[in-house]
Motif scaffolding. Structure first.
Motif, PDB file in Angstrom:
ATOM      1  N   GLU A 273       0.864  -1.268  -0.070  1.00  0.00           N
ATOM      2  CA  GLU A 273       0.124  -0.023  -0.074  1.00  0.00           C
ATOM      3  C   GLU A 273       0.971   1.307   0.014  1.00  0.00           C
ATOM      4  OE1 GLU A 273      -2.356  -0.402   3.317  1.00  0.00           O
ATOM      5  OE2 GLU A 273      -3.915  -1.681   2.563  1.00  0.00           O
TER       6      GLU A 273
ATOM      7  N   ASP B 100      -2.659   3.192 -10.273  1.00  0.00           N
ATOM      8  CA  ASP B 100      -2.096   3.255  -8.886  1.00  0.00           C
ATOM      9  C   ASP B 100      -3.065   2.610  -7.889  1.00  0.00           C
ATOM     10  OD1 ASP B 100      -4.257   5.006  -8.722  1.00  0.00           O
ATOM     11  OD2 ASP B 100      -3.132   6.785  -7.933  1.00  0.00           O
ATOM     12  N   SER B 101      -4.136   1.903  -8.169  1.00  0.00           N
ATOM     13  CA  SER B 101      -5.047   1.501  -7.238  1.00  0.00           C
ATOM     14  C   SER B 101      -4.394   0.362  -6.523  1.00  0.00           C
ATOM     15  CB  SER B 101      -6.449   0.967  -7.924  1.00  0.00           C
ATOM     16  OG  SER B 101      -7.105   2.239  -8.417  1.00  0.00           O
TER      17      SER B 101
ATOM     18  N   GLY C  34      -5.295  -0.297 -12.150  1.00  0.00           N
ATOM     19  CA  GLY C  34      -6.312   0.683 -11.727  1.00  0.00           C
ATOM     20  C   GLY C  34      -7.389   0.535 -12.881  1.00  0.00           C
TER      21      GLY C  34
END
Length: 225
Positions: free
Chosen positions: A24, A34-35, A54
């Motif tokens: 994370e 970027d998820s 993402g």
């Protein structure tokens, strides 16, 4: 046995949150991917092999949080496989556009997401006889030209005789000790034949170097005996 299982469970519970947090905290600097990130991390940024997901996705190598080399796939199915710099297509790569009836492919060189064209074809050596080594390089000049230098023992080869240089097109030219052709229309084929002394200056031999250059530019050819 129960003690061992308890220890293993403790280690797992202690380590797993750290792994999750590490992923994370591992930043990917392209907002569209970027998820979720899985892969290697360094100093808080994606670094090395990894996958980022993402709206779009990327699998390959990262450098300081940016895609570096790999495959980027957009939500509509289009994809690019190749080199990147700070999130943009830079270097060599293949863009595949998903059309209704077929795929459209653009392969070659890119700069700042712009397609520059196909990768230039490397020069081809047609014939090499009694040549120690050679180099063919673009000088960065503005002319459409090929200049040839003859070298031996780190210096200019002054033992050349019976020199003949033929080209498929162009106008003969000289610049200092270099000679060749200018006003060339590429591709061009050039054949060089001559007689030279050996490195010890004890005997002579004939030499031939024939090559073809495809990419336009100002070229320098160094021939070593």
């Amino acid at each position: 046995m129960k003690h061992i299982l308890s220890v293993l469970l403790f280690v797992f519970l202690f380590s797993f949150p750290q792994y999750v947090n590490a992923q994370e905290d591992c930043k990917v600097l392209v907002p569209e991917i970027d998820s979720i990130y899985t892969g290697k991390c360094r100093k808080g940024f994606a670094q090395g092999k990894g996958t980022a997901i993402g709206v779009d996705s990327f699998t390959g190598k990262f450098y300081k949080g940016w895609p570096s080399k790999g495959t980027y796939t957009w939500a509509n199915g289009d994809s690019y496989t190749g080199e990147f710099r700070k999130g943009k297509r830079n270097g060599e790569g293949i863009l595949t556009l998903k059309l209704a009836d077929r795929d459209s492919i653009m392969e070659g060189l890119w700069e700042e997401d712009l397609y520059l064209g196909p990768k230039p074809k490397a020069p081809k050596i047609i014939n090499k006889f009694q040549i120690d080594r050679y180099t063919l390089s673009k000088s960065g000049g503005m002319k459409e030209r090929v200049l040839i230098n003859f070298l031996q023992n780190g210096n200019r080869n002054t033992t050349i005789t019976n020199l003949r240089i033929d080209a498929s097109n162009g106008v003969e030219t000289k610049m200092g000790y270099s000679q060749g052709f200018e006003f060339i229309k590429f591709p061009v084929t050039i054949k060089v034949s001559y007689t030279t002394m050996n490195k010890l200056n004890t005997s002579s031999h004939d030499a031939i170097f024939e090559f073809e250059i495809f990419e336009p530019g100002d070229w320098v050819v160094d021939i070593f005996n």
